[in-house]
Scaffold this motif. Sequence first.
Motif, short mmCIF file in Angstrom:
data_model
loop_
_atom_site.label_atom_id
_atom_site.label_comp_id
_atom_site.label_asym_id
_atom_site.label_seq_id
_atom_site.Cartn_x
_atom_site.Cartn_y
_atom_site.Cartn_z
N PHE A 62 1.86 10.88 -8.71
CA PHE A 62 2.71 10.79 -7.53
C PHE A 62 1.90 10.61 -6.25
O PHE A 62 2.36 9.96 -5.31
CB PHE A 62 3.60 12.02 -7.41
N LEU A 63 0.69 11.17 -6.19
CA LEU A 63 -0.13 11.00 -4.99
C LEU A 63 -0.53 9.54 -4.81
O LEU A 63 -0.51 9.01 -3.69
CB LEU A 63 -1.37 11.89 -5.07
N ALA A 64 -0.93 8.89 -5.90
CA ALA A 64 -1.29 7.47 -5.81
C ALA A 64 -0.10 6.64 -5.35
O ALA A 64 -0.23 5.75 -4.49
CB ALA A 64 -1.82 6.97 -7.15
N VAL A 65 1.07 6.93 -5.90
CA VAL A 65 2.27 6.19 -5.51
C VAL A 65 2.62 6.46 -4.04
O VAL A 65 2.96 5.54 -3.29
CB VAL A 65 3.44 6.58 -6.42
N ALA A 66 2.51 7.72 -3.61
CA ALA A 66 2.83 8.06 -2.23
C ALA A 66 1.88 7.37 -1.25
O ALA A 66 2.30 6.90 -0.19
CB ALA A 66 2.76 9.58 -2.04
N LEU A 67 0.61 7.29 -1.60
CA LEU A 67 -0.35 6.63 -0.72
C LEU A 67 -0.10 5.12 -0.65
O LEU A 67 -0.31 4.49 0.38
CB LEU A 67 -1.77 6.90 -1.21
N LEU A 68 0.35 4.53 -1.76
CA LEU A 68 0.70 3.12 -1.74
C LEU A 68 1.93 2.86 -0.87
O LEU A 68 2.06 1.81 -0.24
CB LEU A 68 0.96 2.62 -3.16
#
Length: 319
Positions: free
Chosen positions: A16-22
């Motif tokens: 979820f962190l990778a998705v949120a940063l994208l």
Amino acid sequence: MFDTYLFGLSQGLAAFLAVALLLARPVAAGRRAAARPVLYGCGAAVVLAGGFGFALEFASQGLTFRARELLGGALSVGAAALLTGALTALVRGGPEAAGPRLLFAVAFAAVVRDGTDTALFTWSAVRSALDGQGSAGPLALVLLGFATAAGLAYPVVASVRSRALAYGALAVLAGGALAHGAGRWQSADAGAADGSGGWAAVAFDLTAAVPPDSWYGAPLTAVLGLPPDPTVLQCAVWGLYTIPALVRTLAPVGFGRSAGGEEKATDEKADSGGNAVRARPPGPYGDGRRGDGDGAGPDGGRMCDRPRGAGGGPLGDEG
């Protein structure tokens, strides 16, 4: 039971962190349409990993430990490669530079990276809940872990406005995915790793300070991609990737400028251009200043105030 919750929290947080940063930069720039490929990629990864995990969990014969580690390592390395491609495009050209296909692929890889293990664990909890002699507790706890991870990652979308912070965090996640993949490949073939010149030796051991089964150790391990007792190979891979990536993202590189400086210069140029256009009085010859357009006469006065290439003669289409 607490370990079940930690599993859902750590696995969900890494994805979820990778998705949120994208999502953070397109949302901050007002380009909410750019979020659709990211969400579609997440959905596709969940469906694929869930179906694969279902097939393995309820099949007569599942994957061996070595096959699972090899597959997990390949997915992690693939996720790191796609994150690197997206990061390079974002640093060079901003949120609009990463096309929908790349954003879809990165989101897909970020979620499916550990999707096999997560799906197997989740379907095992589902089977336990459906079993008359089992319990629904593990399923509830792993879902609670996913929900907590999503709740912790959501503020990133709304709060991250700095390009350097968003892209630097993506670089750390990519380095962690690469190191995690290397570690899983070592686990898949421990004998070969032991004979590779000490690459499988433990570089350092922080297990006492950061227990992997603690509320802070498990998420930290998932996000950084390094366990408290990483091997020499994992540390080397993480350092050789992450440090140059952070330098490339956060500091001026080579003969160019940093991403933040380029964005600021572009914004200032756009603002100054807009002010210059508004400051010119109406008329065919502009304001007579030198060097602010094409078609200047010998005395420095502007012959044409129209955009470059608007006409073939000094007066545009009428010449």
